[in-house]
Design a protein around this motif. Structure first.
Motif, short mmCIF file in Angstrom:
data_model
loop_
_atom_site.label_atom_id
_atom_site.label_comp_id
_atom_site.label_asym_id
_atom_site.label_seq_id
_atom_site.Cartn_x
_atom_site.Cartn_y
_atom_site.Cartn_z
N ILE A 89 -6.38 -4.45 -15.35
CA ILE A 89 -6.51 -5.23 -13.94
C ILE A 89 -6.06 -4.58 -12.81
O ILE A 89 -4.77 -3.96 -12.89
N ALA A 90 -6.96 -4.31 -12.03
CA ALA A 90 -6.54 -3.47 -10.92
C ALA A 90 -6.36 -4.34 -9.80
O ALA A 90 -7.13 -5.60 -9.45
N TYR A 91 -5.71 -4.14 -8.73
CA TYR A 91 -5.05 -4.95 -7.62
C TYR A 91 -5.12 -4.06 -6.42
O TYR A 91 -4.81 -2.98 -6.11
N VAL A 92 -5.81 -4.90 -5.48
CA VAL A 92 -6.09 -4.34 -4.21
C VAL A 92 -5.19 -4.99 -3.19
O VAL A 92 -5.87 -6.28 -2.89
N THR A 135 -13.42 10.06 -8.01
CA THR A 135 -13.07 8.60 -7.66
C THR A 135 -13.15 8.59 -5.90
O THR A 135 -13.80 7.63 -5.38
N LEU A 136 -12.66 9.56 -5.21
CA LEU A 136 -12.52 9.65 -3.89
C LEU A 136 -14.02 9.77 -3.24
O LEU A 136 -14.42 9.10 -2.39
N ALA A 137 -14.86 10.43 -3.99
CA ALA A 137 -16.36 10.49 -3.78
C ALA A 137 -16.92 9.48 -3.89
O ALA A 137 -17.84 9.07 -2.94
N ALA A 138 -16.47 8.55 -4.87
CA ALA A 138 -17.44 7.57 -5.03
C ALA A 138 -16.99 6.39 -4.12
O ALA A 138 -17.98 5.40 -4.03
N VAL A 139 -15.88 6.33 -3.51
CA VAL A 139 -15.64 5.27 -2.61
C VAL A 139 -15.77 5.78 -1.25
O VAL A 139 -15.41 5.21 -0.40
N GLY A 140 -16.14 7.07 -0.94
CA GLY A 140 -16.71 7.44 0.31
C GLY A 140 -15.49 8.12 1.00
O GLY A 140 -15.48 8.29 2.24
N ARG A 161 -7.43 2.65 -1.17
CA ARG A 161 -6.87 1.57 -2.05
C ARG A 161 -7.79 1.17 -3.01
O ARG A 161 -7.35 1.13 -4.37
N ILE A 162 -9.12 0.89 -2.80
CA ILE A 162 -10.03 0.37 -3.82
C ILE A 162 -9.96 1.60 -4.83
O ILE A 162 -10.30 1.38 -5.71
N LEU A 193 -18.65 -1.51 -1.64
CA LEU A 193 -17.81 -0.84 -2.67
C LEU A 193 -17.51 -1.86 -3.82
O LEU A 193 -17.71 -1.62 -5.18
N VAL A 194 -16.90 -2.80 -3.65
CA VAL A 194 -16.62 -4.01 -4.44
C VAL A 194 -17.69 -4.49 -5.28
O VAL A 194 -17.80 -4.48 -6.67
N ASP A 195 -18.93 -4.77 -4.49
CA ASP A 195 -19.99 -5.52 -5.24
C ASP A 195 -20.59 -4.48 -6.22
O ASP A 195 -21.23 -4.70 -7.21
#
Length: 285
Positions: A89-92, A135-140, A161-162, A193-195
């Protein structure tokens, strides 16, 4: 049954809900936030949680995280009672102001998502560093990987954070007001990003927000909390004058103009919360 989804999400097992509530209620003393809540959230589903201040949106998220116990009813998350520290479970969280002199870098924050938040030395393996970079690359956020988080803009910080949340490869992503203080450009970037995550990995998204319009085109269903009660359904079913007027017990007008929704006349429960005892440990409903 789970709501209809596109072919990408349909490739995931939707045979069992990842979140299930039956007869659920949550109260703080005499104040009932919500009751008689029956809800299943399915893999890959995008659920928006709406309602006025004090209606129990953040408390709903805390219950899913195992930080608040229900007053009544049952809750299972990923097939089990909720517990603290579940890495699936991830939390932002809501945005928090950080001092500019904070030396924690963006990559350090994402690394916490991989290692956890325990103190002490960590083995800096090449594999872990590669995962942080990916991960950083994936979220820009790769271009500011080594920038102190306190120097990042609100939109940049939310990307990190995401990234921190997604580093655990979660089955559920809980977002508590992630769009606060963001301009429309950064709101769009965060929601995309979330979608993208829920479509690519079948991650269920529970998205608490005051403003439905930035996510209106993405949402499968809405959980609207107000006056100790709730409504659940698609945006077209819940966000209507008739449905919200019944929920609030007074006339509420829902206006749709050029694909945007405006709710007029809905009472704000924020003032009402001041007449009741504060929740333990400063938790805001």
């Amino acid at each position: 049954m789970p709501p209809a989804r596109d072919s990408v999400t349909d490739s995931f097992d939707t045979g069992a809900p990842v979140i299930s509530l039956r007869g659920a209620a949550l109260s703080y003393g005499a104040r009932v936030l919500w009751r008689n809540l029956d809800l299943d959230v399915w893999p890959g589903e995008f659920l928006a949680v709406l309602g006025p201040n004090g209606s129990g949106k953040t408390s709903f998220v805390r219950a899913l995280l195992g930080q608040r116990q229900l007053t009544e009813g049952t809750l299972t998350v990923l097939g089990r009672p909720p517990r603290r520290g579940n890495r699936r479970i991830a939390y932002v969280p809501q945005q928090a102001t950080l001092p500019e002199q904070a030396m924690l870098r963006a990559r350090d924050l994402v690394r916490f998502g991989i290692d956890g938040h325990g103190f002490g030395p960590r083995l800096r393996t090449g594999a872990a560093r590669r995962r942080v970079d990916e991960t950083l690359a994936a979220v820009g956020a790769a271009e500011y990987a080594d920038v102190p988080v306190g120097l990042l803009s609100g939109g940049e910080r939310q990307r990190v954070r995401i990234g921190q949340a997604l580093a655990t490869d979660p089955g559920i992503l809980l977002c508590d007001e992630p769009l606060l203080s963001l301009d429309p450009h950064h709101q769009r970037a965060v929601t995309e990003l979330v979608d993208a995550r829920r479509h690519s990995h079948g991650t269920a998204v529970v998205f608490v927000t005051h403003e439905i319009n930035p996510v209106l085109g993405l949402v499968d269903r809405v959980l609207y909390l107000a006056r100790g009660s709730h409504r659940i359904g698609t945006p077209d079913e819940v966000l209507t004058s008739a449905a919200l007027s019944r929920l609030y017990g007074t006339q509420v007008d829902v206006i749709r103009v050029r694909g945007r929704i405006t709710v007029l006349g809905a009472p704000d429960e924020a003032a009402e919360t001041t007449h009741h005892a504060e929740p333990p440990h400063g938790v805001r409903p």
